[in-house]
Design a protein around this motif. Sequence first.
Motif, PDB file in Angstrom:
ATOM      1  N   ARG A 161       0.930  -1.287   0.072  1.00 35.59           N
ATOM      2  CA  ARG A 161      -0.429   0.489   0.317  1.00 35.59           C
ATOM      3  C   ARG A 161       0.783   0.672   0.254  1.00 35.59           C
ATOM      4  N   ASN A 162       1.621   1.591   0.991  1.00 39.94           N
ATOM      5  CA  ASN A 162       2.407   2.245   0.835  1.00 39.94           C
ATOM      6  C   ASN A 162       3.888   2.656  -0.153  1.00 39.94           C
ATOM      7  N   MET A 163       3.991   1.579  -0.959  1.00 38.51           N
ATOM      8  CA  MET A 163       4.624   1.364  -2.430  1.00 38.51           C
ATOM      9  C   MET A 163       4.430   2.117  -3.349  1.00 38.51           C
ATOM     10  N   ARG A 164       2.809   1.998  -3.213  1.00 41.34           N
ATOM     11  CA  ARG A 164       1.702   2.395  -4.354  1.00 41.34           C
ATOM     12  C   ARG A 164       1.795   4.256  -3.924  1.00 41.34           C
ATOM     13  N   GLY A 165       1.292   4.235  -2.883  1.00 37.55           N
ATOM     14  CA  GLY A 165       1.066   5.667  -2.636  1.00 37.55           C
ATOM     15  C   GLY A 165       2.657   6.437  -2.825  1.00 37.55           C
ATOM     16  N   MET A 166       4.007   6.025  -2.731  1.00 36.97           N
ATOM     17  CA  MET A 166       5.143   5.911  -3.240  1.00 36.97           C
ATOM     18  C   MET A 166       5.634   6.364  -4.600  1.00 36.97           C
ATOM     19  N   LYS A 167       4.415   5.722  -5.415  1.00 32.98           N
ATOM     20  CA  LYS A 167       4.758   5.399  -6.693  1.00 32.98           C
ATOM     21  C   LYS A 167       5.370   6.712  -7.941  1.00 32.98           C
ATOM     22  N   VAL A 168       4.532   7.826  -7.834  1.00 30.91           N
ATOM     23  CA  VAL A 168       5.282   8.632  -7.817  1.00 30.91           C
ATOM     24  C   VAL A 168       6.457   9.087  -8.269  1.00 30.91           C
ATOM     25  N   PHE A 169       6.620   9.325  -6.541  1.00 28.07           N
ATOM     26  CA  PHE A 169       8.015   9.262  -6.007  1.00 28.07           C
ATOM     27  C   PHE A 169       9.075   9.013  -6.056  1.00 28.07           C
ATOM     28  N   GLY A 170       8.919   7.577  -6.721  1.00 26.15           N
ATOM     29  CA  GLY A 170       9.935   6.354  -7.110  1.00 26.15           C
ATOM     30  C   GLY A 170      10.134   6.491  -8.566  1.00 26.15           C
ATOM     31  N   PHE A 171       9.528   6.357  -8.894  1.00 23.31           N
ATOM     32  CA  PHE A 171       9.040   6.371 -10.389  1.00 23.31           C
ATOM     33  C   PHE A 171      10.181   7.946 -10.854  1.00 23.31           C
ATOM     34  N   LEU A 172       9.508   8.694 -10.593  1.00 25.14           N
ATOM     35  CA  LEU A 172      10.311   9.587 -10.797  1.00 25.14           C
ATOM     36  C   LEU A 172      12.478  10.135 -10.933  1.00 25.14           C
ATOM     37  N   GLY A 173      12.362   9.648  -9.641  1.00 29.73           N
ATOM     38  CA  GLY A 173      13.663   9.581  -8.949  1.00 29.73           C
ATOM     39  C   GLY A 173      14.681   8.515  -9.901  1.00 29.73           C
ATOM     40  N   ALA A 174      13.776   7.344 -10.286  1.00 32.05           N
ATOM     41  CA  ALA A 174      14.783   6.446 -11.132  1.00 32.05           C
ATOM     42  C   ALA A 174      14.660   6.900 -11.515  1.00 32.05           C
ATOM     43  N   VAL A 175      14.036   7.312 -13.001  1.00 31.44           N
ATOM     44  CA  VAL A 175      14.320   8.110 -13.942  1.00 31.44           C
ATOM     45  C   VAL A 175      14.913   8.805 -14.575  1.00 31.44           C
ATOM     46  N   ILE A 176      15.088  10.003 -13.649  1.00 27.34           N
ATOM     47  CA  ILE A 176      15.795  10.941 -13.333  1.00 27.34           C
ATOM     48  C   ILE A 176      17.458  11.131 -13.199  1.00 27.34           C
ATOM     49  N   ALA A 177      17.304   9.798 -12.128  1.00 23.19           N
ATOM     50  CA  ALA A 177      19.113   9.269 -12.433  1.00 23.19           C
ATOM     51  C   ALA A 177      19.165   8.724 -13.351  1.00 23.19           C
ATOM     52  N   LEU A 178      18.561   7.747 -14.040  1.00 26.42           N
ATOM     53  CA  LEU A 178      18.992   6.810 -14.880  1.00 26.42           C
ATOM     54  C   LEU A 178      19.272   7.961 -16.289  1.00 26.42           C
ATOM     55  N   LEU A 179      18.795   9.309 -16.175  1.00 30.04           N
ATOM     56  CA  LEU A 179      18.516  10.183 -16.817  1.00 30.04           C
ATOM     57  C   LEU A 179      20.050  10.518 -16.981  1.00 30.04           C
ATOM     58  N   ALA A 180      19.956  10.792 -15.461  1.00 25.35           N
ATOM     59  CA  ALA A 180      21.625  11.711 -15.405  1.00 25.35           C
ATOM     60  C   ALA A 180      22.340  11.265 -15.336  1.00 25.35           C
ATOM     61  N   SER A 181      22.544  10.082 -15.130  1.00 27.03           N
ATOM     62  CA  SER A 181      23.962   9.216 -16.179  1.00 27.03           C
ATOM     63  C   SER A 181      24.154   8.729 -16.994  1.00 27.03           C
ATOM     64  N   LEU A 182      22.463   8.784 -18.064  1.00 29.66           N
ATOM     65  CA  LEU A 182      23.051   9.068 -19.608  1.00 29.66           C
ATOM     66  C   LEU A 182      23.901   9.794 -19.967  1.00 29.66           C
ATOM     67  N   ALA A 183      23.868  11.605 -19.254  1.00 28.69           N
ATOM     68  CA  ALA A 183      23.488  12.713 -19.930  1.00 28.69           C
ATOM     69  C   ALA A 183      24.814  12.579 -19.491  1.00 28.69           C
ATOM     70  N   ALA A 184      25.642  12.322 -18.489  1.00 27.34           N
ATOM     71  CA  ALA A 184      26.924  12.483 -17.707  1.00 27.34           C
ATOM     72  C   ALA A 184      27.618  11.696 -18.457  1.00 27.34           C
ATOM     73  N   ILE A 185      27.603  10.230 -19.575  1.00 27.67           N
ATOM     74  CA  ILE A 185      28.254   9.576 -19.797  1.00 27.67           C
ATOM     75  C   ILE A 185      27.812  10.281 -21.111  1.00 27.67           C
ATOM     76  N   GLY A 186      27.127  10.809 -21.573  1.00 27.13           N
ATOM     77  CA  GLY A 186      26.781  11.519 -23.112  1.00 27.13           C
ATOM     78  C   GLY A 186      28.075  12.536 -23.312  1.00 27.13           C
ATOM     79  N   LEU A 187      27.963  13.236 -22.216  1.00 32.54           N
ATOM     80  CA  LEU A 187      28.624  14.525 -22.188  1.00 32.54           C
ATOM     81  C   LEU A 187      29.904  14.074 -22.124  1.00 32.54           C
ATOM     82  N   GLN A 188      31.183  12.495 -22.067  1.00 33.04           N
ATOM     83  CA  GLN A 188      32.439  11.833 -22.136  1.00 33.04           C
ATOM     84  C   GLN A 188      32.693  12.337 -23.775  1.00 33.04           C
ATOM     85  N   ILE A 189      31.397  11.966 -23.756  1.00 35.90           N
ATOM     86  CA  ILE A 189      31.681  10.893 -25.174  1.00 35.90           C
ATOM     87  C   ILE A 189      32.258  12.019 -26.711  1.00 35.90           C
TER      88      ILE A 189
END
Length: 255
Positions: A161-189
């Motif tokens: 139940r509480n995981m479902r309540g935190m879904k928006v934050f958890g999903f956005l946090g994971a997506v932002i972390a993923l995009l930030a890592s990919l962007a940081a890697i891309g800048l070094q290419i």
Amino acid sequence: MEELKNLFDSYSRQARLFPALLTIFAPLLTALAWFPELLTSHIGSTLLTIATSCGLLYWLSSIARSRGKRVEQRLLQEWGGWPTTFLLCHAGRLDLHTRDRYHRYLGHHAPNLLLPSAAAERSNPDAADAAYTSAIKWLKEHVRGKAPLVEKENAQYGFRRNMRGMKVFGFLGAVIALLASLAAIGLQIESWPHTLGDVRPFVTQLREAANPAIWGSVIFDLLASLAWGFAVTDAWVKAGAEQYAEALLATMDRF
């Protein structure tokens, strides 16, 4: 870890603290992959001590519980009530013999409780639901501390139940972390491949742009995004609620 045990009881750790920590786990893991010195130094333990002392972890778990309760209110309206109530109903999915056995048990042990007949349930469903709700409240108190499986399933439901309540934050946090890592890697290419002949130097650049820990965090962030998006659902919460309901009612065959 000992501080967490002292700050939270077993239920609170599983149902409230763990969803809160999983919400921030992907960004935290990504930060540690990029800045491993945070893990190898005393900074990590110091931050944990400060977070515990200042009540940050308790605050996060409180947010998880509050958002989970909000989800629960919405789901109860969609379900039409608790699964425990539905299981006791004459129109529920329990077989006739099991339901009658549960009704006889409650009628014999619960003081001043009169459960409705099938006809009474059809003619006055609200009164029937009130009687079943009272029966479930009595049963919870009757088996409190006696049924480890019920406590386990209750914590499991609270976690979902509480995981479902935190879904928006958890999903956005994971997506932002993923995009930030990919962007940081891309800048070094320095150069991106334009032909098949450019692939091998490009792969070499990828290896040099990020170490295995960073690539591991990228994979984790991707999996976490998928899990938050497709696994943490209303149906997942309902399954947990039904498992708890079945475990609770099953105690009438043991106590």
